[in-house]
Design a protein around this motif. Structure first.
Motif, PDB file in Angstrom:
ATOM      1  N   GLY A 288       0.807  -1.209   0.000  1.00  0.00           N
ATOM      2  CA  GLY A 288       0.000   0.000   0.000  1.00  0.00           C
ATOM      3  C   GLY A 288       0.842   1.262   0.000  1.00  0.00           C
ATOM      4  O   GLY A 288       0.570   2.213  -0.744  1.00  0.00           O
ATOM      5  N   LEU A 289       1.881   1.288   0.834  1.00  0.00           N
ATOM      6  CA  LEU A 289       2.765   2.456   0.881  1.00  0.00           C
ATOM      7  C   LEU A 289       3.541   2.621  -0.423  1.00  0.00           C
ATOM      8  O   LEU A 289       3.725   3.733  -0.921  1.00  0.00           O
ATOM      9  N   ARG A 290       3.979   1.502  -0.987  1.00  0.00           N
ATOM     10  CA  ARG A 290       4.744   1.561  -2.238  1.00  0.00           C
ATOM     11  C   ARG A 290       3.900   2.063  -3.401  1.00  0.00           C
ATOM     12  O   ARG A 290       4.407   2.724  -4.315  1.00  0.00           O
ATOM     13  N   ALA A 291       2.593   1.761  -3.367  1.00  0.00           N
ATOM     14  CA  ALA A 291       1.718   2.108  -4.492  1.00  0.00           C
ATOM     15  C   ALA A 291       1.159   3.521  -4.417  1.00  0.00           C
ATOM     16  O   ALA A 291       0.533   3.973  -5.379  1.00  0.00           O
ATOM     17  N   ARG A 292       1.374   4.202  -3.298  1.00  0.00           N
ATOM     18  CA  ARG A 292       0.809   5.551  -3.160  1.00  0.00           C
ATOM     19  C   ARG A 292       1.350   6.492  -4.236  1.00  0.00           C
ATOM     20  O   ARG A 292       2.548   6.544  -4.495  1.00  0.00           O
ATOM     21  N   GLY A 293       0.435   7.231  -4.853  1.00  0.00           N
ATOM     22  CA  GLY A 293       0.833   8.238  -5.820  1.00  0.00           C
ATOM     23  C   GLY A 293       1.255   7.699  -7.166  1.00  0.00           C
ATOM     24  O   GLY A 293       1.757   8.455  -8.010  1.00  0.00           O
ATOM     25  N   THR A 294       1.063   6.410  -7.402  1.00  0.00           N
ATOM     26  CA  THR A 294       1.422   5.826  -8.701  1.00  0.00           C
ATOM     27  C   THR A 294       0.153   5.456  -9.462  1.00  0.00           C
ATOM     28  O   THR A 294      -0.935   5.403  -8.891  1.00  0.00           O
ATOM     29  N   GLY A 295       0.294   5.203 -10.735  1.00  0.00           N
ATOM     30  CA  GLY A 295      -0.848   4.841 -11.570  1.00  0.00           C
ATOM     31  C   GLY A 295      -1.180   3.370 -11.478  1.00  0.00           C
ATOM     32  O   GLY A 295      -0.674   2.642 -10.626  1.00  0.00           O
ATOM     33  N   GLU A 296      -2.036   2.931 -12.371  1.00  0.00           N
ATOM     34  CA  GLU A 296      -2.451   1.534 -12.411  1.00  0.00           C
ATOM     35  C   GLU A 296      -1.266   0.626 -12.718  1.00  0.00           C
ATOM     36  O   GLU A 296      -0.330   1.002 -13.436  1.00  0.00           O
ATOM     37  N   ASP A 297      -1.303  -0.557 -12.160  1.00  0.00           N
ATOM     38  CA  ASP A 297      -0.264  -1.553 -12.412  1.00  0.00           C
ATOM     39  C   ASP A 297      -0.323  -1.951 -13.890  1.00  0.00           C
ATOM     40  O   ASP A 297      -1.386  -2.301 -14.405  1.00  0.00           O
ATOM     41  N   PRO A 298       0.825  -1.916 -14.597  1.00  0.00           N
ATOM     42  CA  PRO A 298       0.830  -2.274 -16.024  1.00  0.00           C
ATOM     43  C   PRO A 298       0.286  -3.677 -16.293  1.00  0.00           C
ATOM     44  O   PRO A 298      -0.284  -3.925 -17.359  1.00  0.00           O
ATOM     45  N   ARG A 299       0.454  -4.599 -15.345  1.00  0.00           N
ATOM     46  CA  ARG A 299      -0.062  -5.954 -15.540  1.00  0.00           C
ATOM     47  C   ARG A 299      -1.577  -5.940 -15.706  1.00  0.00           C
ATOM     48  O   ARG A 299      -2.126  -6.637 -16.561  1.00  0.00           O
ATOM     49  N   TYR A 300      -2.245  -5.139 -14.895  1.00  0.00           N
ATOM     50  CA  TYR A 300      -3.703  -5.094 -14.949  1.00  0.00           C
ATOM     51  C   TYR A 300      -4.194  -4.275 -16.144  1.00  0.00           C
ATOM     52  O   TYR A 300      -5.232  -4.587 -16.728  1.00  0.00           O
ATOM     53  N   GLU A 301      -3.435  -3.268 -16.530  1.00  0.00           N
ATOM     54  CA  GLU A 301      -3.785  -2.508 -17.735  1.00  0.00           C
ATOM     55  C   GLU A 301      -3.756  -3.434 -18.949  1.00  0.00           C
ATOM     56  O   GLU A 301      -4.659  -3.402 -19.798  1.00  0.00           O
ATOM     57  N   GLU A 302      -2.710  -4.243 -19.022  1.00  0.00           N
ATOM     58  CA  GLU A 302      -2.581  -5.167 -20.146  1.00  0.00           C
ATOM     59  C   GLU A 302      -3.696  -6.208 -20.131  1.00  0.00           C
ATOM     60  O   GLU A 302      -4.269  -6.541 -21.170  1.00  0.00           O
ATOM     61  N   MET A 303      -4.033  -6.702 -18.960  1.00  0.00           N
ATOM     62  CA  MET A 303      -5.080  -7.707 -18.842  1.00  0.00           C
ATOM     63  C   MET A 303      -6.444  -7.134 -19.214  1.00  0.00           C
ATOM     64  O   MET A 303      -7.214  -7.742 -19.960  1.00  0.00           O
ATOM     65  N   LEU A 304      -6.751  -5.938 -18.724  1.00  0.00           N
ATOM     66  CA  LEU A 304      -8.057  -5.332 -18.975  1.00  0.00           C
ATOM     67  C   LEU A 304      -8.214  -4.883 -20.427  1.00  0.00           C
ATOM     68  O   LEU A 304      -9.336  -4.725 -20.907  1.00  0.00           O
ATOM     69  N   ALA A 305      -7.095  -4.687 -21.105  1.00  0.00           N
ATOM     70  CA  ALA A 305      -7.170  -4.316 -22.517  1.00  0.00           C
ATOM     71  C   ALA A 305      -7.765  -5.445 -23.354  1.00  0.00           C
ATOM     72  O   ALA A 305      -8.267  -5.215 -24.461  1.00  0.00           O
ATOM     73  N   ARG A 306      -7.739  -6.673 -22.823  1.00  0.00           N
ATOM     74  CA  ARG A 306      -8.293  -7.816 -23.543  1.00  0.00           C
ATOM     75  C   ARG A 306      -9.766  -8.059 -23.215  1.00  0.00           C
ATOM     76  O   ARG A 306     -10.369  -8.992 -23.740  1.00  0.00           O
ATOM     77  N   ALA A 307     -10.324  -7.230 -22.338  1.00  0.00           N
ATOM     78  CA  ALA A 307     -11.703  -7.447 -21.894  1.00  0.00           C
ATOM     79  C   ALA A 307     -12.693  -7.215 -23.025  1.00  0.00           C
ATOM     80  O   ALA A 307     -12.563  -6.270 -23.812  1.00  0.00           O
ATOM     81  N   LYS A 308     -13.686  -8.076 -23.102  1.00  0.00           N
ATOM     82  CA  LYS A 308     -14.790  -7.912 -24.033  1.00  0.00           C
ATOM     83  C   LYS A 308     -16.051  -7.660 -23.210  1.00  0.00           C
ATOM     84  O   LYS A 308     -16.429  -8.487 -22.399  1.00  0.00           O
ATOM     85  N   GLY A 309     -16.663  -6.525 -23.428  1.00  0.00           N
ATOM     86  CA  GLY A 309     -17.803  -6.154 -22.601  1.00  0.00           C
ATOM     87  C   GLY A 309     -17.350  -5.308 -21.427  1.00  0.00           C
ATOM     88  O   GLY A 309     -16.410  -4.507 -21.532  1.00  0.00           O
ATOM     89  N   SER A 310     -17.973  -5.484 -20.290  1.00  0.00           N
ATOM     90  CA  SER A 310     -17.679  -4.677 -19.107  1.00  0.00           C
ATOM     91  C   SER A 310     -16.284  -4.958 -18.572  1.00  0.00           C
ATOM     92  O   SER A 310     -15.946  -6.106 -18.233  1.00  0.00           O
ATOM     93  N   ARG A 311     -15.474  -3.909 -18.468  1.00  0.00           N
ATOM     94  CA  ARG A 311     -14.124  -4.076 -17.928  1.00  0.00           C
ATOM     95  C   ARG A 311     -14.168  -4.442 -16.451  1.00  0.00           C
ATOM     96  O   ARG A 311     -13.354  -5.235 -15.976  1.00  0.00           O
ATOM     97  N   ASN A 312     -15.136  -3.867 -15.727  1.00  0.00           N
ATOM     98  CA  ASN A 312     -15.229  -4.163 -14.303  1.00  0.00           C
ATOM     99  C   ASN A 312     -15.636  -5.614 -14.052  1.00  0.00           C
ATOM    100  O   ASN A 312     -15.112  -6.271 -13.154  1.00  0.00           O
ATOM    101  N   ALA A 313     -16.585  -6.112 -14.847  1.00  0.00           N
ATOM    102  CA  ALA A 313     -16.995  -7.515 -14.699  1.00  0.00           C
ATOM    103  C   ALA A 313     -15.829  -8.442 -15.032  1.00  0.00           C
ATOM    104  O   ALA A 313     -15.613  -9.456 -14.356  1.00  0.00           O
ATOM    105  N   TYR A 314     -15.079  -8.094 -16.053  1.00  0.00           N
ATOM    106  CA  TYR A 314     -13.914  -8.886 -16.429  1.00  0.00           C
ATOM    107  C   TYR A 314     -12.863  -8.847 -15.319  1.00  0.00           C
ATOM    108  O   TYR A 314     -12.271  -9.877 -14.977  1.00  0.00           O
ATOM    109  N   ALA A 315     -12.653  -7.651 -14.752  1.00  0.00           N
ATOM    110  CA  ALA A 315     -11.687  -7.510 -13.663  1.00  0.00           C
ATOM    111  C   ALA A 315     -12.093  -8.350 -12.464  1.00  0.00           C
ATOM    112  O   ALA A 315     -11.245  -8.987 -11.826  1.00  0.00           O
TER     113      ALA A 315
END
Length: 267
Positions: A82-109
């Protein structure tokens, strides 16, 4: 076995509750990296739930020991991430994964990130749940388990602290950390994680059916070494850190070992 089966259902509910809270936070903030903070907290929630459900069944000293070891490890990890992630953007791993989502990104997440991690942490925590129902005395297996846990916790805590100091130093920008524990293994924190869970498995082996939970530390080790831990991080560092290939050539990939000389060949 009936109390243990009830425990398994209760802890599954605890794991699900943690990932549901994390999912809501992720949707509200638009950053699903919060699931990484929930990872350690989920183990703590499972252990505390198991402590409550095992009352009157397992030996109190053993129940409190395995719970304390799990909660300390889990909460330290959650706070650190939590402390390490403060003030940073989304994790690139999850950005890459969500880019493959078909339909709702939140449901896919929810399906591919949160629910999957919830099931995984519940399965990995099986040694803790079984150990809490051991009603006999602590034996040599307990000493082995505690020793492994201590080694793992030390590697993880010291490795994370060394990396945090390295990142905070402006002179370290673009460089590779190759001192301290990082001189002997490219992933002291991942090695520490594995040791912690093999230690908790040893505590589960105090009595039957503890040995049957061996797949739990095996899965954790596999994830760290072959799946979501080491491979993903090293691919990212290979692209962004000059000199990382040389560091890989001389430094053990997981188990701590003296670095190879510049004249050595192979991995």
């Amino acid at each position: 076995m009936t109390p243990l089966l009830v425990n398994l259902l209760g802890t599954a509910g605890a794991a699900l509750a943690v990932v549901l809270v994390a999912f809501v936070v992720g949707v509200v903030t638009g950053q699903h990296k919060v699931v990484d903070v929930a990872w350690g907290a989920g183990f703590a929630a499972v252990a505390i739930t198991g402590l409550w459900l095992s009352a009157g069944h397992g030996d109190p000293a053993n129940r409190w020991l395995v719970t304390a070891l799990t909660v300390v490890w889990g909460l330290r990890l959650s706070v650190h991430i939590g402390l390490r992630a403060r003030g940073t953007g989304e994790d690139p791993r999850y950005e890459e994964m969500l880019a493959r989502a078909k339909g709702s990104r939140n449901a896919y997440a929810f399906r591919m990130i949160y629910l999957l991690q919830g099931v995984t942490l519940w399965f990995v925590s099986l040694p803790v749940q079984v150990a809490q129902y051991h009603d006999g005395p602590l034996t040599g297996w307990a000493a082995i388990g505690i020793a492994l846990w201590l080694v793992g916790f030390a590697f993880e805590t010291i490795g994370d602290a060394q990396l945090a100091r390295f990142r905070a130093d402006p002179a370290s920008h673009g460089r590779v950390l190759d001192t301290g524990l990082w001189r002997y293994t490219r992933h002291p924190n991942y090695f520490g994680d594995a040791c912690v869970w093999w230690g908790l498995f040893a505590l589960a082996c105090l009595a039957w059916p503890g040995p049957l939970t061996v797949l739990s530390p095996l899965l954790m080790t596999y994830l760290l070494v072959r799946k979501t831990g080491k491979p993903l991080l090293e691919r990212h560092l290979a692209r962004t850190r000059p000199g990382y290939a040389e560091y890989v050539a001389r430094t053990s990939g997981f188990l701590p070992w003296p670095p190879r000389s510049s004249h050595s060949k192979g991995q």
